[in-house]
Write an enzyme that holds these catalytic residues in place. Structure first.
Site, mmCIF file in Angstrom:
data_model
loop_
_atom_site.group_PDB
_atom_site.id
_atom_site.type_symbol
_atom_site.label_atom_id
_atom_site.label_comp_id
_atom_site.label_asym_id
_atom_site.label_seq_id
_atom_site.Cartn_x
_atom_site.Cartn_y
_atom_site.Cartn_z
ATOM 1 N N SER A 145 -9.532 -14.203 2.360
ATOM 2 C CA SER A 145 -9.066 -12.383 1.869
ATOM 3 C C SER A 145 -7.874 -11.992 3.611
ATOM 4 O O SER A 145 -7.184 -11.277 2.870
ATOM 5 C CB SER A 145 -9.333 -11.394 1.405
ATOM 6 O OG SER A 145 -10.509 -11.145 2.983
ATOM 7 N N ASP A 398 -12.050 0.214 5.239
ATOM 8 C CA ASP A 398 -10.813 -0.746 5.424
ATOM 9 C C ASP A 398 -10.444 -1.203 6.775
ATOM 10 O O ASP A 398 -9.561 -0.667 7.314
ATOM 11 C CB ASP A 398 -10.447 -1.418 4.007
ATOM 12 C CG ASP A 398 -9.966 -3.131 4.425
ATOM 13 O OD1 ASP A 398 -9.809 -3.765 4.981
ATOM 14 O OD2 ASP A 398 -9.249 -4.104 3.365
ATOM 15 N N HIS A 401 -8.709 -5.713 6.366
ATOM 16 C CA HIS A 401 -7.264 -5.959 6.731
ATOM 17 C C HIS A 401 -6.253 -5.186 7.140
ATOM 18 O O HIS A 401 -6.559 -4.414 7.848
ATOM 19 C CB HIS A 401 -7.616 -5.444 5.116
ATOM 20 C CG HIS A 401 -8.173 -6.629 4.499
ATOM 21 N ND1 HIS A 401 -9.832 -6.808 3.728
ATOM 22 C CD2 HIS A 401 -8.525 -8.171 3.969
ATOM 23 C CE1 HIS A 401 -10.256 -7.786 3.719
ATOM 24 N NE2 HIS A 401 -9.016 -8.639 3.191
#
Length: 421
Positions: A145, A398, A401
């Protein structure tokens, strides 16, 4: 090797590693676009009103010498105001999918900071020049990802010149392909978080129902079967290698990592990553097809006061200053493995000058380690906090990312520099 033309050389995982990425599709019906632009107009009004009328003076942030590898040659950041604002507006206009700003992130400072290496220039990404040089070419981006995060940034930068057509996606939107029609240029995203054959057992919520089974001596066919169709490849490993898993070789279990209630040898994720990269580079060296390969290094996370599952957060709004950065064990070990195995592969390819120039180290670790301000944080979803509230304890963060636009755009500035110069 490979990096000679560059300005510089060469914990459990987060649940967002498996996300399908449906929310950042480009393009769509005209009505959807119209609604998107109306919403964007309101956002841009707020953004423009929130910027100061003139840029505040910003002294350079001297980076701690022990925070980066000596060969990198990157020693400071400098504040860029106008170019950052223009780039932001252009990117938002072309890529109006949900992002940190649209999801309510109030600070804008993370958009101002730009890497300025000593001894050379790293110009901003030029979409027209890049696409013009990539006519009739195909790129394959292989990984997890974080690699998808980089693709997201790349597509937004390229869409300033032409909006790509989404020509393929699988059921879960993990594997995708886009086509820039005017240039006959293709970008393929290949989901392969381990790069080797893996059996992953998850329910519909992405929760593990059993240990992952990894075959250390078999590469993932999802990317090797397409390898010959690509002129350029970006490949990378990531946080998935830290997961609980059972390791197989020659059809038999040889050990595991963090297995509970199993009488198996603890081999550790270091062993897994080493064996995987050896297999990947061996394939690249022996393959008859010789695309240009960019091996991108480990991407650090910046969780503080915990991890993703126990209240960890990333609330910083500026890059690290000198002495603030403390490299973690995982990042240090994984990057050491990467540099060692890349160097061995580069040495093996030196017998062929042409082949040697086709394997390049894209070392983004150092320039990313100093950017704790650039992560998605709590803004994975629109406006995660109740009005007036900043209770991060109730919102999962998060810190792996990156915001787009944001620091990850520098990775693609580097891609362009390495590809065209």
């Amino acid at each position: 090797m490979g990096s000679g033309q560059m300005c510089w050389s060469a914990s459990p995982p987060s649940p967002w590693g498996r996300g399908a990425g449906k929310g950042w599709a480009l393009g769509g019906p005209l009505a959807v676009k119209a609604v998107g632009f109306l919403l964007l107009a309101g956002l841009l009004f707020r953004v423009l009103c929130s910027f100061p009328s003139s840029p505040a003076p910003a002294p350079a942030l001297q980076i701690a010498q022990d925070a980066i590898s000596r060969p990198s040659g990157i020693h400071f950041l400098e504040m860029v105001y106008k170019s950052a604002l223009v780039a932001l507006l252009n990117t938002l206009i072309q890529c109006y999918f949900p992002n940190c700003m649209m999801n309510g992130r109030p600070d804008k400072g993370y958009l101002y900071w730009k890497w300025k290496p000593y001894g050379c220039d790293l110009p901003p990404f030029d979409a027209v020049r890049f696409l013009d040089s990539m006519r009739n070419k195909a790129w394959g981006l292989i990984g997890d990802s974080i690699l998808r995060n980089q693709v997201q940034s790349l597509l937004c930068l390229l869409s300033k010149a032409e909006e790509p057509v989404d020509v393929y996606h699988d059921k879960e939107f993990k594997n995708r392909r886009w086509h820039f029609q005017s240039y006959n240029f293709t970008v393929s995203l290949i989901w392969s978080p381990f790069l080797i054959k893996s059996d992953v057992f998850e329910n519909e919520n992405g929760e593990s129902t059993s240990e992952i089974q990894l075959h250390l001596d078999t590469l993932d066919a999802s990317w090797t079967s397409q390898y010959e169709s690509f002129d350029y490849v970006i490949i990378s490993g990531g946080q998935w290698f830290l997961r609980t898993a059972v390791y197989w070789e020659n059809g038999a279990v040889v050990g595991c990592h963090y297995c509970k209630n199993k009488r198996l040898a603890e081999l550790g994720f270091e062993h897994l990553y080493l064996k995987t990269l050896q297999s990947v580079f061996s394939f690249i060296i022996s393959a008859k097809h010789k695309p240009v390969i960019f091996f991108r290094t480990w991407s650090p996370d910046h969780f503080e006061n915990g991890e993703w599952f126990n209240g960890g957060s990333c609330n910083r709004v500026t890059p690290y200053k000198k002495g603030e950065h403390r490299e973690g064990y995982n990042g240090h070990v994984m990057r050491e493995i990467e540099l060692k195995e890349f160097s061995k592969a580069a040495a093996a390819l030196r017998v062929s000058v042409d082949a040697a120039e086709r394997l390049k180290l894209m070392d983004t670790y150092s320039l990313s380690s100093l950017r704790p301000d650039g992560h998605v944080g709590p803004y994975r979803t629109p406006y995660p906090f109740a009005k007036g509230s900043k209770n991060t304890a109730s919102v999962q963060n998060d810190c792996l990312h990156w915001c787009v636009p944001g620091p990850i755009d520098a990775w693609n500035d580097l891609v362009m520099k390495m590809t065209l110069d």
